[in-house]
Scaffold this motif. Structure first.
Motif, PDB file in Angstrom:
ATOM      1  N   UNK A 316      24.458   7.004   3.355  1.00  0.00           N
ATOM      2  CA  UNK A 316      24.495   6.092   4.487  1.00  0.00           C
ATOM      3  C   UNK A 316      25.923   5.885   4.997  1.00  0.00           C
ATOM      4  N   UNK A 317      26.925   6.159   4.145  1.00  0.00           N
ATOM      5  CA  UNK A 317      28.308   6.009   4.573  1.00  0.00           C
ATOM      6  C   UNK A 317      28.765   7.160   5.467  1.00  0.00           C
ATOM      7  N   UNK A 318      28.221   8.354   5.252  1.00  0.00           N
ATOM      8  CA  UNK A 318      28.726   9.514   6.000  1.00  0.00           C
ATOM      9  C   UNK A 318      27.696  10.104   6.948  1.00  0.00           C
ATOM     10  N   UNK A 319      26.493   9.531   7.012  1.00  0.00           N
ATOM     11  CA  UNK A 319      25.450  10.063   7.884  1.00  0.00           C
ATOM     12  C   UNK A 319      24.769   8.913   8.600  1.00  0.00           C
ATOM     13  N   UNK A 320      24.224   9.173   9.774  1.00  0.00           N
ATOM     14  CA  UNK A 320      23.514   8.144  10.538  1.00  0.00           C
ATOM     15  C   UNK A 320      22.253   7.719   9.799  1.00  0.00           C
ATOM     16  N   UNK A 321      21.860   6.461  10.016  1.00  0.00           N
ATOM     17  CA  UNK A 321      20.730   5.908   9.282  1.00  0.00           C
ATOM     18  C   UNK A 321      19.416   6.606   9.631  1.00  0.00           C
ATOM     19  N   UNK A 322      19.273   7.067  10.893  1.00  0.00           N
ATOM     20  CA  UNK A 322      18.031   7.715  11.307  1.00  0.00           C
ATOM     21  C   UNK A 322      17.709   8.961  10.511  1.00  0.00           C
ATOM     22  N   UNK A 323      18.609   9.950  10.466  1.00  0.00           N
ATOM     23  CA  UNK A 323      18.330  11.145   9.666  1.00  0.00           C
ATOM     24  C   UNK A 323      18.129  10.841   8.187  1.00  0.00           C
ATOM     25  N   UNK A 324      18.873   9.867   7.657  1.00  0.00           N
ATOM     26  CA  UNK A 324      18.709   9.508   6.249  1.00  0.00           C
ATOM     27  C   UNK A 324      17.318   8.943   6.000  1.00  0.00           C
ATOM     28  N   UNK A 325      16.843   8.077   6.909  1.00  0.00           N
ATOM     29  CA  UNK A 325      15.502   7.496   6.750  1.00  0.00           C
ATOM     30  C   UNK A 325      14.422   8.575   6.785  1.00  0.00           C
ATOM     31  N   UNK A 326      14.592   9.551   7.669  1.00  0.00           N
ATOM     32  CA  UNK A 326      13.599  10.623   7.770  1.00  0.00           C
ATOM     33  C   UNK A 326      13.648  11.513   6.529  1.00  0.00           C
ATOM     34  N   UNK A 327      14.858  11.830   6.067  1.00  0.00           N
ATOM     35  CA  UNK A 327      14.989  12.697   4.899  1.00  0.00           C
ATOM     36  C   UNK A 327      14.493  12.015   3.626  1.00  0.00           C
ATOM     37  N   UNK A 328      14.452  10.699   3.633  1.00  0.00           N
ATOM     38  CA  UNK A 328      13.969   9.985   2.451  1.00  0.00           C
ATOM     39  C   UNK A 328      12.490  10.217   2.190  1.00  0.00           C
ATOM     40  N   UNK A 329      11.774  10.779   3.164  1.00  0.00           N
ATOM     41  CA  UNK A 329      10.379  11.130   2.923  1.00  0.00           C
ATOM     42  C   UNK A 329      10.249  12.217   1.860  1.00  0.00           C
ATOM     43  N   UNK A 330      11.364  12.810   1.464  1.00  0.00           N
ATOM     44  CA  UNK A 330      11.340  13.754   0.352  1.00  0.00           C
ATOM     45  C   UNK A 330      10.908  13.068  -0.934  1.00  0.00           C
ATOM     46  N   UNK A 331      11.049  11.743  -1.000  1.00  0.00           N
ATOM     47  CA  UNK A 331      10.513  10.991  -2.148  1.00  0.00           C
ATOM     48  C   UNK A 331       9.037  11.304  -2.346  1.00  0.00           C
ATOM     49  N   UNK A 332       8.303  11.332  -1.236  1.00  0.00           N
ATOM     50  CA  UNK A 332       6.863  11.590  -1.301  1.00  0.00           C
ATOM     51  C   UNK A 332       6.591  13.016  -1.790  1.00  0.00           C
ATOM     52  N   UNK A 333       7.354  13.967  -1.263  1.00  0.00           N
ATOM     53  CA  UNK A 333       7.171  15.362  -1.668  1.00  0.00           C
ATOM     54  C   UNK A 333       7.418  15.524  -3.164  1.00  0.00           C
ATOM     55  N   UNK A 334       8.527  14.957  -3.646  1.00  0.00           N
ATOM     56  CA  UNK A 334       8.842  15.054  -5.075  1.00  0.00           C
ATOM     57  C   UNK A 334       7.780  14.347  -5.918  1.00  0.00           C
ATOM     58  N   UNK A 335       7.273  13.208  -5.428  1.00  0.00           N
ATOM     59  CA  UNK A 335       6.251  12.472  -6.179  1.00  0.00           C
ATOM     60  C   UNK A 335       4.990  13.314  -6.342  1.00  0.00           C
ATOM     61  N   UNK A 336       4.561  13.986  -5.278  1.00  0.00           N
ATOM     62  CA  UNK A 336       3.387  14.853  -5.369  1.00  0.00           C
ATOM     63  C   UNK A 336       3.626  16.011  -6.344  1.00  0.00           C
TER      64      UNK A 336
END
Length: 382
Positions: A316-336
């Motif tokens: 969040x310090x070096x990237x905009x919050x929007x792309x970070x929020x979208x990329x955080x959906x990788x949590x779901x992929x890893x969980x599956x």
């Protein structure tokens, strides 16, 4: 010595003829846009032997300064913030998997251990930055609610992980951005559009598909862990965790940058530890794990959770919050992936449908907020 701003700014003599001590740095460690100490053109040629140091270039001498005319500015590594986000998602997912593997430790006790690790990490930072342990007088009540709601979200999430499928609990918590928009509309008077309403309905539909209440799906519900009562309790806990996390985001937005982020994490850890200890004695669930494996997993959960939070903060310090929020959906992929590989639990099509609804809702909310922030930034520049 003169002050130079950027590469093409005009030289302005320092007030009073004294050299300033150095440019103030931002909290994230960068000094973009700050004035740097550089000699005026011609000083070096005039035979000055003194080595001039620029504060914006990690101590490089002026001829190699990024602000010097014709010098190439060092480019940041593209995609590093998104890589940190993916790494954070992976660490959080592995910590959740280890939580599922623990057999004889209550979720509240796991949360208490997590708080201890956070306190040990934050304490040196508080001492280094001299922020104190209580914070500004006018902000203490706000910090208290931030700590209470944040720790409550963690305890509820850990409980959901223990009583329902890993992927299901992870997906439900991703409805948090929808709750954030709703609470920001109520308490911060922010705009709540028809798009926000649509994303909210998508999130509700996704939760219903994952919970699969008997009055809609019949009495025989498949694809759950244990009995349906625990599955329903886990669903309620996951939704409450998402709402609590959204409340924390609203509080942090309200505080802005008036309070150091280390203080925010400190309150989160201290209040969470106190609350967990009280709850454990009330529930009579306080006990050290008998199995050595559970003890190792407890330590790993604390370390992985801390690492995930550190990398997310860096992202969040070096990237905009929007792309970070979208990329955080990788949590779901890893969980599956982890659920299928290590827990031998295949998700049902209902879960897949609910996942698509919730991820579409959270991603849509993040993209819309990101576009609004970019638009406001452009308008402010004009």
């Amino acid at each position: 010595m003169v002050l130079c701003q950027g590469g093409g700014g005009t030289a302005v003599p320092a007030a009073g003829g004294k050299e300033p001590e150095g440019p103030p740095g931002r909290e994230d460690g960068t000094d973009a846009g700050q004035p740097c100490l550089c000699p005026a053109p011609g000083i070096e040629a005039a035979g000055s032997e003194e080595r001039r140091i620029c504060g914006c270039c990690s101590g490089l001498s002026w001829p190699r300064c990024c602000q010097a005319p014709g010098a190439k500015k060092k480019a940041a590594c593209p995609g590093l913030g998104l890589f940190y986000t993916v790494l954070s998602a992976f660490l959080f997912s592995v910590a959740s998997l280890f939580l599922k593997k623990i057999e004889d430790v209550h979720s509240v006790e796991v949360s208490a251990f997590r708080c201890v690790f956070q306190m040990a990490f934050v304490l040196p930072g508080l001492i280094y930055y001299k922020t104190g342990f209580l914070g500004p007088k006018g902000k203490r009540i706000v910090l208290f609610f931030r700590g209470f709601l944040g720790s409550t979200a963690m305890v509820l999430l850990y409980y959901a992980y223990q009583v329902m499928p890993l992927a299901d609990a992870t997906v439900i918590t991703f409805s948090s951005p929808v709750f954030t928009s709703l609470l920001a509309w109520i308490f911060l008077k922010e705009k709540y559009s028809l798009w926000d309403l649509l994303f909210t309905l998508f999130a509700i539909a996704g939760v219903i598909l994952i919970a699969r209440p008997p009055f809609l799906f019949g009495s025989h519900v498949t694809g759950i862990e244990g009995n349906y009562t625990d599955h329903l309790k886990g669903t309620i806990a996951a939704v409450a965790s998402a709402a609590s996390a959204a409340s924390t985001f609203v509080i942090l937005r309200k505080m802005g940058k008036s309070v150091h982020y280390f203080l925010s994490i400190w309150y989160y850890a201290v209040i969470g530890l106190i609350g967990c200890v009280i709850a454990l004695f009330v529930l009579n669930e306080w006990r050290l794990p008998h199995c050595g494996k559970d003890r190792v997993l407890l330590v790993l959960i604390g370390l992985l959770g801390l690492g995930g939070q550190v990398f997310l903060t860096k992202a969040l310090q070096i990237e905009k919050a929007g792309p970070v929020s979208i990329m955080r959906t990788m949590d779901v992929v890893f969980a599956f992936i982890l659920q299928i590989l290590f827990l031998n639990h295949l998700p049902t099509w209902w879960t897949v449908g609910g996942t698509l609804c919730v991820v579409a809702s959270s991603s849509g909310t993040a993209i819309r907020k990101w576009r609004e922030s970019v638009k406001k930034a452009k308008q402010s520049e004009i």
